[in-house]
Design a protein around this motif. Structure first.
Motif, PDB file in Angstrom:
ATOM      1  N   SER A  24      23.036  18.342  -0.584  1.00  0.00           N
ATOM      2  CA  SER A  24      21.634  18.465  -0.449  1.00  0.00           C
ATOM      3  C   SER A  24      21.506  19.978  -0.551  1.00  0.00           C
ATOM      4  N   ARG A  25      19.946  20.134  -0.592  1.00  0.00           N
ATOM      5  CA  ARG A  25      19.597  21.507  -0.614  1.00  0.00           C
ATOM      6  C   ARG A  25      19.801  22.155   0.730  1.00  0.00           C
ATOM      7  N   TYR A  26      19.582  21.403   1.816  1.00  0.00           N
ATOM      8  CA  TYR A  26      20.092  21.654   3.262  1.00  0.00           C
ATOM      9  C   TYR A  26      21.386  22.195   3.397  1.00  0.00           C
ATOM     10  N   GLN A  27      22.652  21.484   2.846  1.00  0.00           N
ATOM     11  CA  GLN A  27      23.789  22.047   2.882  1.00  0.00           C
ATOM     12  C   GLN A  27      24.091  23.310   1.955  1.00  0.00           C
ATOM     13  N   ARG A  29      21.944  25.469   1.666  1.00  0.00           N
ATOM     14  CA  ARG A  29      21.397  26.622   2.515  1.00  0.00           C
ATOM     15  C   ARG A  29      22.249  26.876   3.490  1.00  0.00           C
ATOM     16  N   TYR A 145      30.296  21.001   6.901  1.00  0.00           N
ATOM     17  CA  TYR A 145      29.107  20.656   6.254  1.00  0.00           C
ATOM     18  C   TYR A 145      29.402  20.293   4.894  1.00  0.00           C
ATOM     19  N   TRP A 203      17.154  29.354  10.373  1.00  0.00           N
ATOM     20  CA  TRP A 203      17.637  28.476   9.439  1.00  0.00           C
ATOM     21  C   TRP A 203      19.148  27.919   9.335  1.00  0.00           C
ATOM     22  N   THR A 224      20.116  16.783  13.297  1.00  0.00           N
ATOM     23  CA  THR A 224      20.841  18.105  12.430  1.00  0.00           C
ATOM     24  C   THR A 224      21.213  17.262  11.027  1.00  0.00           C
ATOM     25  N   PRO A 227      18.297  16.165   7.655  1.00  0.00           N
ATOM     26  CA  PRO A 227      17.802  16.569   6.180  1.00  0.00           C
ATOM     27  C   PRO A 227      18.803  16.212   5.075  1.00  0.00           C
TER      28      PRO A 227
END
Length: 448
Positions: A24-27, A29, A145, A203, A224, A227
């Motif tokens: 994901s975009r979260y990962q 990041r 992650y 972030w 956590t 997302p």
């Protein structure tokens, strides 16, 4: 997306959940933030080498007087790595990472205002504490992650940031120092980490696996992980990690030295130690050896840079191969080839084009293998001791760096020539190869 099949009832296995989702975009990041930490780590680590000529001229001292200062950060990195892992396993990956970035940023900034060698020595040691804590904990957090299918690739790619940071320091210093003096590079190396630390506070997430193992509450874990896939996470009433029921040691050292992990721990240390003997002997002395053998200063500097650049070229390839084949065999082959090509470099002094090519390939082999070792360690240890396992491997390995630099000086003092010194590197390369292959035969499946 459907709930991962390994979730028993409403208990969601965190790693299986991560494995089942697209990244994901979260990962991403997390990947980018960890890359930036390691990039600035590399920039600050290399700073003294770039400012030394201007500093010695400004202060009117010879470069030999800067020797202790050049070593101070390296010694600090040993203590930073050894101390930060247990702290991260107890208090969390995020808090230690943010603290490390603040530490090396603040003391790099303070170093810019040093007025004598003694002040700079102390400040560089303190900077090294933060530098040593940053890299292993970035590795640990990122590995927790990432899905198994991409873990080695992403972690080794993150490690490219260190070499790029070192190279970036050279390009930046070439522009800044002539115009603004040696202080400018240390100012950049201080301000950028402090700015990044603010970003990390808001972030960078804590490791969900750490939160589960330390029983920090279901709501924190859910927040956590949400997302990544909020629907799956919302259905879970509790969370688990694969090794939670099999590793119950009271402290992190009991984990990494337990019956199933002790042999692997010592073999990881030996492998990384021997790899850094090769890296730092060549990094410290290759240009000098070439100059003594008749190469020009420009040729010596260029070929020395090729050795470091080789690691950037190969790290992604090594990580890709580790995700598809036996990772121990992949790393072992690269260490073995490092010894072969180091020997070949020693035989090729008369042909500058061949020499440059062989140095580049030798750098690809040994630096690629070294970049992959933190990923291998992160996969081996359970969540309860992962930060300690990775950071202690890196910390113990730093003694190999000190030995490598010392060996170069000693062998040159004994009158060894270019060919003899390069041939001697076959020994640590062979030991690293043997250690990592034996590690692969240890009767313990790597933790995920």
């Amino acid at each position: 997306m459907n709930q991962p099949q390994s979730a028993v009832g409403n208990c969601l296995d965190v790693q299986t959940f991560i494995n089942a989702q697209p990244i994901s975009r979260y990962q991403w990041r997390v990947v980018i933030l960890c890359f930036l930490i390691v990039f600035l780590d590399g920039l600050d680590t290399a700073a003294m080498g770039f400012i030394a000529p201007a500093l010695s001229q400004d202060w009117g001292i010879d470069r030999a007087s800067l020797g202790p200062v050049m070593s101070a950060a390296l010694i600090g990195m040993v203590f930073g790595a050894l101390g930060s892992g247990p702290l991260a396993d107890r208090f969390g990956r995020k808090v230690v990472l943010v603290g490390a970035v603040v530490l090396f940023g603040a003391f790099s900034l303070a170093s810019a205002y040093s007025t004598n060698v003694e002040q700079l020595l102390v400040l560089r040691f303190l900077t090294g504490l933060g530098l040593g804590a940053g890299m292993p904990n970035a590795t640990t957090l990122l590995s927790e992650y990432t899905p198994e299918r991409k873990k080695s690739l992403l972690v080794t790619s993150m490690f490219c940031g260190f070499n790029l940071g070192m190279a970036g320091g050279g390009f930046i210093s070439a522009k800044l120092i002539p115009a603004f003096g040696w202080h400018s590079l240390l100012l950049i190396g201080g301000v950028l980490p402090l700015m990044l630390a603010v970003v990390l506070l808001f972030w960078l997430p804590e490791s969900a696996r750490y939160l589960v193992v330390r029983n920090r509450g279901t709501d924190k874990v859910r927040k956590t992980l949400a997302p990544i896939d909020p629907l799956v996470v919302a259905q879970a009433s509790s969370f688990s990690v694969p090794e939670q029921q099999t590793v119950k040691a009271r402290n992190v050292f009991a984990v990494i030295f337990s019956g199933t992990y002790s042999a692997g721990t010592l073999l990881l240390w030996l492998t990384y130690f021997m790899g850094l003997v090769i890296v730092y002997l060549l990094t410290s002395w290759l240009p000098t050896l070439m100059r003594d053998s008749g190469a020009s200063m420009e040729q010596s500097a260029f070929i020395g840079a090729l050795f470091q650049f080789g690691g950037v070229l190969s790290a992604v390839a090594v990580g890709w191969a580790m995700d598809r084949f036996n990772p121990h065999k992949v790393i072992g082959i690269f260490y073995l080839l490092a010894g072969v090509f180091a020997y070949a470099v020693g035989q090729s002094l008369g042909n500058i084009t061949l020499l440059a090519t062989l140095v580049l390939v030798a750098g690809m082999c040994v630096n690629g293998a070294q970049s992959a070792m933190p990923s291998l360690a992160a996969r081996f240890y359970p969540t309860q001791g992962r930060a300690t396992g990775v950071s202690w491997m890196l910390g113990i390995g730093r003694f190999g760096a000190i030995l490598g630099a010392w060996m170069g000086a000693t062998l040159l003092g004994l009158g060894w020539d270019f060919e003899q010194v390069l041939t001697a590197l076959v020994i640590p390369a062979g030991l690293a190869t043997a250690a990592v292959l034996v590690k692969g035969m240890v009767r313990h499946a790597d933790a995920t």
